[in-house]
Write an enzyme that holds these catalytic residues in place. Structure first.
Site, PDB file in Angstrom:
ATOM      1  N   VAL A 152     -43.695  68.258 -14.195  1.00  7.76           N
ATOM      2  CA  VAL A 152     -42.408  68.470 -13.532  1.00  7.76           C
ATOM      3  C   VAL A 152     -42.083  67.383 -12.514  1.00  7.76           C
ATOM      4  CG1 VAL A 152     -42.388  70.964 -13.883  1.00  7.76           C
ATOM      5  CG2 VAL A 152     -43.443  70.008 -11.797  1.00  7.76           C
ATOM      6  N   SER A 177     -42.994  81.046  -1.341  1.00  7.33           N
ATOM      7  CA  SER A 177     -44.146  81.629  -0.651  1.00  7.33           C
ATOM      8  C   SER A 177     -43.713  82.131   0.717  1.00  7.33           C
ATOM      9  CB  SER A 177     -45.259  80.578  -0.473  1.00  7.33           C
ATOM     10  OG  SER A 177     -46.293  81.057   0.366  1.00  7.33           O
ATOM     11  N   TYR A 185     -48.096  72.194   2.224  1.00  3.49           N
ATOM     12  CA  TYR A 185     -47.702  73.330   1.385  1.00  3.49           C
ATOM     13  C   TYR A 185     -46.563  74.107   2.047  1.00  3.49           C
ATOM     14  CZ  TYR A 185     -48.151  77.701  -1.276  1.00  3.49           C
ATOM     15  OH  TYR A 185     -47.910  78.812  -2.057  1.00  3.49           O
ATOM     16  N   ALA A 207     -44.366  73.081   4.202  1.00  4.99           N
ATOM     17  CA  ALA A 207     -43.131  72.300   4.193  1.00  4.99           C
ATOM     18  C   ALA A 207     -42.476  72.318   2.816  1.00  4.99           C
ATOM     19  CB  ALA A 207     -43.420  70.866   4.618  1.00  4.99           C
ATOM     20  N   SER A 208     -43.290  72.222   1.776  1.00  4.32           N
ATOM     21  CA  SER A 208     -42.723  72.221   0.420  1.00  4.32           C
ATOM     22  C   SER A 208     -42.083  73.559   0.086  1.00  4.32           C
ATOM     23  CB  SER A 208     -43.809  71.878  -0.607  1.00  4.32           C
ATOM     24  OG  SER A 208     -44.761  72.921  -0.743  1.00  4.32           O
ATOM     25  N   LYS A 209     -42.699  74.646   0.539  1.00  9.04           N
ATOM     26  CA  LYS A 209     -42.162  75.968   0.238  1.00  9.04           C
ATOM     27  C   LYS A 209     -40.923  76.276   1.077  1.00  9.04           C
ATOM     28  CE  LYS A 209     -45.033  77.158  -3.003  1.00  9.04           C
ATOM     29  NZ  LYS A 209     -44.576  77.391  -4.392  1.00  9.04           N
TER      30      LYS A 209
END
Length: 251
Positions: free
Chosen positions: A63, A141, A154, A156-158
């Site tokens: 992806v 999340s 993690y 920050a990405s969520k």
């Protein structure tokens, strides 16, 4: 059988939450395209769906790569026709203290979790716009709402995925496309198994969860099914928290 005649594309569908969603959607009558980067696991997932009487194909796609995503969408449509639901479940989580996070690990989390959701959503939404309908579900999340330590990249990405969900919903609503998300708490998957197998660590962690247990991938699949179904026809731009009450304590 709420998804009879529909086609669902699931990224990260060969393990954990994505796999549980693939199984549940197939049980509900959907034809499922399972995408990921692990050929063996993809085929096992597809064969399990076939064994239970469902329809599914596997597509190997990263992806993070736009050309892979575009090929993934083309192969899915060639096999099962227009995509009714996209589930962005591909993700990574490699905990590390903030001061020790390497640039490549930061890039990995942003590229897989956030950029991957963007690329897949954009490619699929272009196709959905031709039919004037569709549902996109982003697996986020609780960490995107209230941060946990040692997971800055993690988290920050969520958080980015939660914002992406709202922003996409705003722009795609006039095209008949709904966009929602699911924010799981602590779920039993391959990624969480090391902590679950550590009796002392898991006992301490469970104290942060009011319901006092680890969640199951199937419980996230149930939330995703609701969002994909007509029961959620008037919902867009929202993320359902499924966490056993953990967010109450985190916040």
């Amino acid at each position: 059988m709420r998804l009879i005649g529909q086609h669902t594309l699931i990224t990260g569908g060969s393990s954990g939450i994505g796999q549980a969603i693939a199984y549940r959607f197939a049980q509900e009558g959907a034809r499922v395209t399972v995408a990921g980067i692990e050929d063996g696991a993809l085929e096992e997932t597809v064969q399990s769906i076939h064994a239970s009487g469902g329809e599914a194909i596997a597509v190997n796609a990263d992806v993070r790569c736009k050309s892979d995503v575009e090929r993934m969408v083309s192969e899915a449509i060639a096999a099962f026709g227009p995509i009714d639901t996209l589930v962005n479940s591909a993700g990574v989580c490699k905990p590390a203290p903030f001061l020790e996070i390497e640039e490549e690990d930061w890039d990995l989390h942003i590229d897989v979790n956030l950029k991957g959701s963007f690329l897949a959503s954009q490619a699929v939404a272009k196709e959905m716009s031709k039919t004037g309908r569709g549902s996109i579900i982003n697996i986020s999340s609780v960490n995107g709402i209230a941060s946990e330590g040692d997971q800055v990249h993690y988290n920050a990405s969520k958080a980015g995925i939660n914002s992406l969900t709202m922003s996409m919903a705003l722009e795609l609503a006039p095209l008949g496309i709904r966009v929602n998300g699911v924010c799981p708490g602590f779920i039993e998957t391959r990624l969480t198994k090391p902590l679950i197998d550590n009796q002392e660590a898991i006992s301490a962690y469970l104290k942060t969860i009011p319901l006092g247990r680890v969640g199951l991938p199937e419980e996230i699949a149930a939330a995703a099914l609701f969002l994909a179904s007509q029961d959620a026809a008037y919902m867009t731009g929202h993320s359902i928290v499924v966490d056993g009450g953990q967010l109450i304590k985190l916040s």
